[in-house]
Design an enzyme around this catalytic site. Structure first.
Site, PDB file in Angstrom:
ATOM      1  N   PRO A  15      -6.452  -2.054   2.075  1.00  0.00           N
ATOM      2  CA  PRO A  15      -6.208  -1.199   0.901  1.00  0.00           C
ATOM      3  C   PRO A  15      -5.051  -1.616  -0.005  1.00  0.00           C
ATOM      4  CG  PRO A  15      -5.367  -0.131   2.874  1.00  0.00           C
ATOM      5  CD  PRO A  15      -6.031  -1.394   3.335  1.00  0.00           C
ATOM      6  N   HIS A  27       0.836  -1.188   0.000  1.00  0.00           N
ATOM      7  CA  HIS A  27       0.000   0.000   0.000  1.00  0.00           C
ATOM      8  C   HIS A  27       0.880   1.252   0.000  1.00  0.00           C
ATOM      9  CE1 HIS A  27      -2.987   2.779   2.244  1.00  0.00           C
ATOM     10  NE2 HIS A  27      -3.227   2.815   0.940  1.00  0.00           N
ATOM     11  N   CYS A  78      -0.399   0.348   9.581  1.00  0.00           N
ATOM     12  CA  CYS A  78      -0.602   1.718   9.081  1.00  0.00           C
ATOM     13  C   CYS A  78      -2.043   1.928   8.594  1.00  0.00           C
ATOM     14  CB  CYS A  78       0.368   2.039   7.948  1.00  0.00           C
ATOM     15  SG  CYS A  78       2.064   2.217   8.514  1.00  0.00           S
ATOM     16  N   HIS A  79      -2.482   1.064   7.657  1.00  0.00           N
ATOM     17  CA  HIS A  79      -3.828   1.264   7.125  1.00  0.00           C
ATOM     18  C   HIS A  79      -4.642  -0.008   7.085  1.00  0.00           C
ATOM     19  CE1 HIS A  79      -1.177   4.429   5.532  1.00  0.00           C
ATOM     20  NE2 HIS A  79      -2.173   5.205   5.901  1.00  0.00           N
ATOM     21  N   GLY A  80      -4.229  -1.028   7.872  1.00  0.00           N
ATOM     22  CA  GLY A  80      -5.043  -2.225   8.057  1.00  0.00           C
ATOM     23  C   GLY A  80      -5.121  -3.164   6.874  1.00  0.00           C
TER      24      GLY A  80
END
Lengths: 420, 169, 259
Positions: free
Chosen positions: B148, B114, B133-135
């Protein structure tokens, strides 16, 4: 400043220009009426602008790879020379660029001396120029320290020690400059910071230099005031642009020759030896462009007075517009001044030569005579010459021939006074 | 001025501009290229890792070209699990066999696809890696399953020099 | 154009002086037909490879070359050993690496990315082993000496018996090209000292030439591309200058004034 009002043609241009008159500025710069008789000595202003931009661009690039640390500076320079893509090219341009910059600035200064460009109403242009020159010397010295070779280290030691000549506070100032008890890592990091800062100060001053120039306009080889615009002038673009461009290319050929074929000839071999605080090189010599001042420094046997003499040699130039009492600008119409001018040129070249030689015997004697003459030229010869010299007739305009039997500049001035 | 003369003048100016532009371009390139990896960086392309002391179920992280590389000795159960996944369930379909030449050893760049964070080991919904960080959730083969990240974690070039040593790069 | 002559005259005068001042010492060095001089100068590959051999077999026991890596030996413009040869050269050296997972340093065969192995751990160790004199690092040695390649070439062949009346301490030797004539390095080269793989006779002169060429390359590894690029750049600049000159003539012909 501008002698005509500029209105952009497009609607957007007008809208923008009303808010920020960039287009008016651009139009002023392109149409700027320039004397059409400027010779090639006048192209060095443009060449110097090129030098400054080259140094800033290559310097920024080098700063991306250079490490300002006493243990790593020398290694990082070698890393640039060996590993960084085109690093060797960029470093050699930067190192030789400093020399080319000084070569151009000396021609620029001596052109100004010959044609009296420092005289009224251009005193401020001249003084800003002297400040730029001083900053250039500072930047060059600081930059020479950064590779952390033997000459870097000992040059820094010697030059910073000049401040110890100041009575009472001298030693304290030197320790403060060093950030320690000798030239060392703190000195290197602050020198790097200042070396990075100064070119931008110079850039700012260059803008002021040009701004101040555009108020009265260029001096010219004849040295008279001219009407602008008139048949004596041409617009800056394209006439002067192409001429400056041609001269710049000639200059770049010389520059390229140094960079590609003799990149180290202007440097000193000792600077490829890493700095060693325990061993001083046999001869400490500054870069060639500082040699005349170095000769003046060494020709005075007293420490403090030597430093004073060296600084005065530069600062005396700032007083030049008032030391030169002659009303005629161009040396073309000053037969005696012309002789003294060439003697001064020779004097400075001699100072440069003896500056590179050991300070002993005949060299020292020559250095002392040349130093004395240098000051004599500015403090005695120039003021007296203005009153005593019989000058040649000055023409009324660039295009018109000399009026018969009228050597009087006042007459020319009355007829062709500033009209704008 | 005759038309012929005008043409010649135009040609002269065009040629001057064109030659000048070529030179300007040639000068700009070194200033750009100097920011590319230098010769010493390019030379540091390979790393050898000793894996003799690794037990099944253990992951080590080594540095290669300034980035983490995960080396996991997978258990038989994990291998079975990785092979059992239906390719149709995957956002970026890749067979486990293509990702781990020797199924016992998974060697993979430990960088979330990502935005470049380092995922955590043995975390997330798929028992593999989880990027905090963003799963993004990765499975035990390092394939993106949820979140993501657009693609599976990258497999670097590597080879087994002998049974105890892996050479990455 | 008269002005140009004057500009060039003054330029050459100023530079003439500074160049002269940079070569203050007046010793006539030996010289030879260096292949890398001149506008198109290139290194002689054979000399570089032989020079590397002399460096490794003779100099490297005392002199480091800390800025060089084994990969450089295979790079364009250098000795141009093949990658395989360079790898074999690198692998023939023991390189200290580490620390490993146990926190200990270990040795392994060299790789292309490794720097040349240093003969001593630090300057103090080098001084201790050489009677107090540090054998200088040779990476940029040619550029760090006033006479450049000629100086190094001469020095290697400059050992003589000291003149009558000059007494030398132990471990100090007489060399007619050394600054002050006293050098702490003994004469290293003798005819046939190394055995060149390409059959070249290893005379002292030949070895001096080869190793000096190698040192020149070590100090200036991009010399060949510099010469090539320089030639192109200057030819380009001359062409553009000519074009600009005629453009300028054209433009200025609009006003009646000479350029």
């Amino acid at each position: 400043m501008s002698d005509h009002e500029y209105t952009p043609k497009s609607k957007f241009g007008k809208w923008f220009n009303d808010r920020l008159p960039l287009l008016t500025l651009a139009s002023h710069l392109t149409d700027y009426p320039t004397p059409k008789n400027l010779n090639y000595w006048w192209t060095f202003g443009g060449i110097l602008t090129f030098c400054l931009i080259t140094q800033i661009v290559t310097g920024l690039v080098l700063a991306m790879h250079y490490i300002a640390h006493a243990d790593m500076a020398f290694d990082s320079v070698e890393h640039i020379m060996r590993n960084v893509n085109y690093g060797w090219l960029i470093r050699y341009i930067h190192a030789n660029g400093a020399s080319m910059f000084f070569l151009a600035v000396y021609i620029h200064i001596f052109r100004s001396l010959f044609y009296g460009s420092y005289k009224s109403p251009r005193e401020i242009i001249w003084i800003i120029g002297i400040i730029i020159y001083l900053l250039m010397m500072a930047a060059a010295f600081l930059g020479y320290v950064l590779p952390w070779g033997q000459m870097s280290f000992w040059g820094a030691t010697v030059i910073t020690n000049l401040f110890s000549a100041i009575p009472l506070v001298g030693e304290g100032i030197v320790t403060w400059l060093w950030g320690g008890y000798s030239v060392d890592n703190p000195t290197l990091t602050r020198f790097f910071t200042l070396h990075y800062l100064i070119p931008f100060l110079i850039l700012g001053l260059v803008v002021l230099h040009i701004w101040a120039l555009h108020v009265p306009g260029n001096n010219n080889p004849v040295g008279i005031d001219i009407k602008k615009p008139s048949k004596d002038t041409v617009p800056f673009h394209p006439y002067i642009v192409i001429k400056d461009g041609f001269a710049l290319l000639m200059f770049m050929i010389v520059f390229a020759f140094f960079v590609f074929y003799t990149p180290n000839i202007l440097g000193h071999a000792d600077n490829y030896i890493e700095a060693n605080p325990l061993v001083t090189p046999a001869h400490i010599v500054p870069e060639w462009y500082l040699l005349p001042f170095y000769a003046i420094l060494r020709s005075v046997p007293d420490k403090l007075l030597g430093v004073v003499a060296m600084l005065s040699a530069i600062l005396i130039l700032a007083a030049l517009p008032w030391l030169d009492t002659s009303k005629i600008r161009s040396a073309v119409f000053r037969p005696l001044y012309r002789q003294f001018y060439w003697i001064l040129v020779a004097d400075v070249l001699i100072l440069g030569y003896v500056g590179a030689m050991p300070a002993e015997g005949l060299y020292l004697l020559v250095a002392r005579v040349a130093t004395a003459y240098y000051f004599l030229h500015f403090l005695v010869v120039l003021p007296i010459l203005g009153y005593k010299e019989k000058t040649l007739p000055v023409p009324l305009s660039i295009t018109e021939p000399v009026l018969g039997g009228s050597p009087n500049l006042a007459l020319a001035k009355n007829k062709e006074n500033f009209k704008d | 001025m005759s038309e012929k003369k005008t043409k010649r003048r135009d040609f002269l100016f065009t040629a001057t501009y064109a030659v000048g532009a070529v030179g300007a371009g040639a000068v700009v390139w070194p200033m750009i290229d100097q920011m590319n990896p230098d010769a010493s960086v390019k030379a540091l392309a390979s790393t050898e890792v000793d894996i003799s002391s690794m037990d099944p179920g253990k992951t080590i992280t080594v540095l290669w070209r300034g980035k983490p590389v995960f080396i996991r000795r997978r258990t038989q159960q994990e291998i079975a699990e990785a092979k059992a996944v239906n390719l149709k369930d995957l956002k970026h379909p890749e067979k486990d066999e293509d990702r781990a030449k020797n199924p016992e050893w998974l060697v993979m760049l430990g960088v979330c696809t990502h935005l470049g964070c380092v995922p955590l080991d043995q975390k997330g919904d798929y028992n593999g890696w989880f990027c905090p960080c963003h799963g993004s959730h990765y499975d035990i083969s390092g394939r993106i399953r949820k979140g993501p990240a657009p693609t599976n974690m990258e497999i670097p070039e590597y080879k087994f020099v002998n049974t105890n040593t892996i050479k990455i790069g | 154009m008269k002005n140009f002559l004057r500009i060039f005259l003054i330029t050459s005068l100023v530079f003439g002086i500074s160049v002269k001042s940079n070569s203050a010492e007046k010793i006539e060095y030996l010289t030879t037909d260096w292949s890398f001089k001149g506008l198109f100068g290139k290194f002689d590959r054979g000399a570089l490879q032989r020079g590397y051999q002399v460096y490794t077999e003779v100099c490297s026991s005392c002199h480091s070359m800390k800025y060089l890596s084994y990969r450089n030996l295979a790079e364009k413009g250098g000795p141009e050993f093949s990658i395989a040869e360079a790898k074999a050269i690198a692998a023939s050296f023991e390189v200290t690496d580490g620390p490993n997972d146990d926190g200990e340093m270990f040795t392994r065969p060299g790789k292309l990315s490794d720097k040349f192995v240093m003969p001593y751990d630090n300057i103090k160790a080098a001084q201790a082993a050489n009677g107090g004199a540090y054998p200088p690092d040779m990476s940029v040695l040619v550029k760090a000496r006033g006479g450049g390649v000629d100086y190094i070439y001469s020095l290697l062949q400059g050992y003589e018996d000291p003149p009558v009346g000059m007494s030398l301490d132990d471990g100090v030797y007489y060399n007619k090209y050394m600054y002050g004539n006293k050098i702490k390095m003994a004469n290293q080269l003798s005819d046939g000292l190394v055995e060149y793989g390409d059959g070249t006779t290893a005379s002292v002169e030949q070895m001096s030439k080869d190793v000096t060429t190698f040192l020149m390359w070590a100090a200036e590894p991009h010399l060949e591309s510099r010469h090539q690029m320089g030639f192109k750049a200057i030819v380009y600049l001359i062409i553009l200058t000519i074009l600009v000159y005629f453009s300028m003539k054209k433009i200025w012909s609009r006003v009646e004034s000479e350029v």
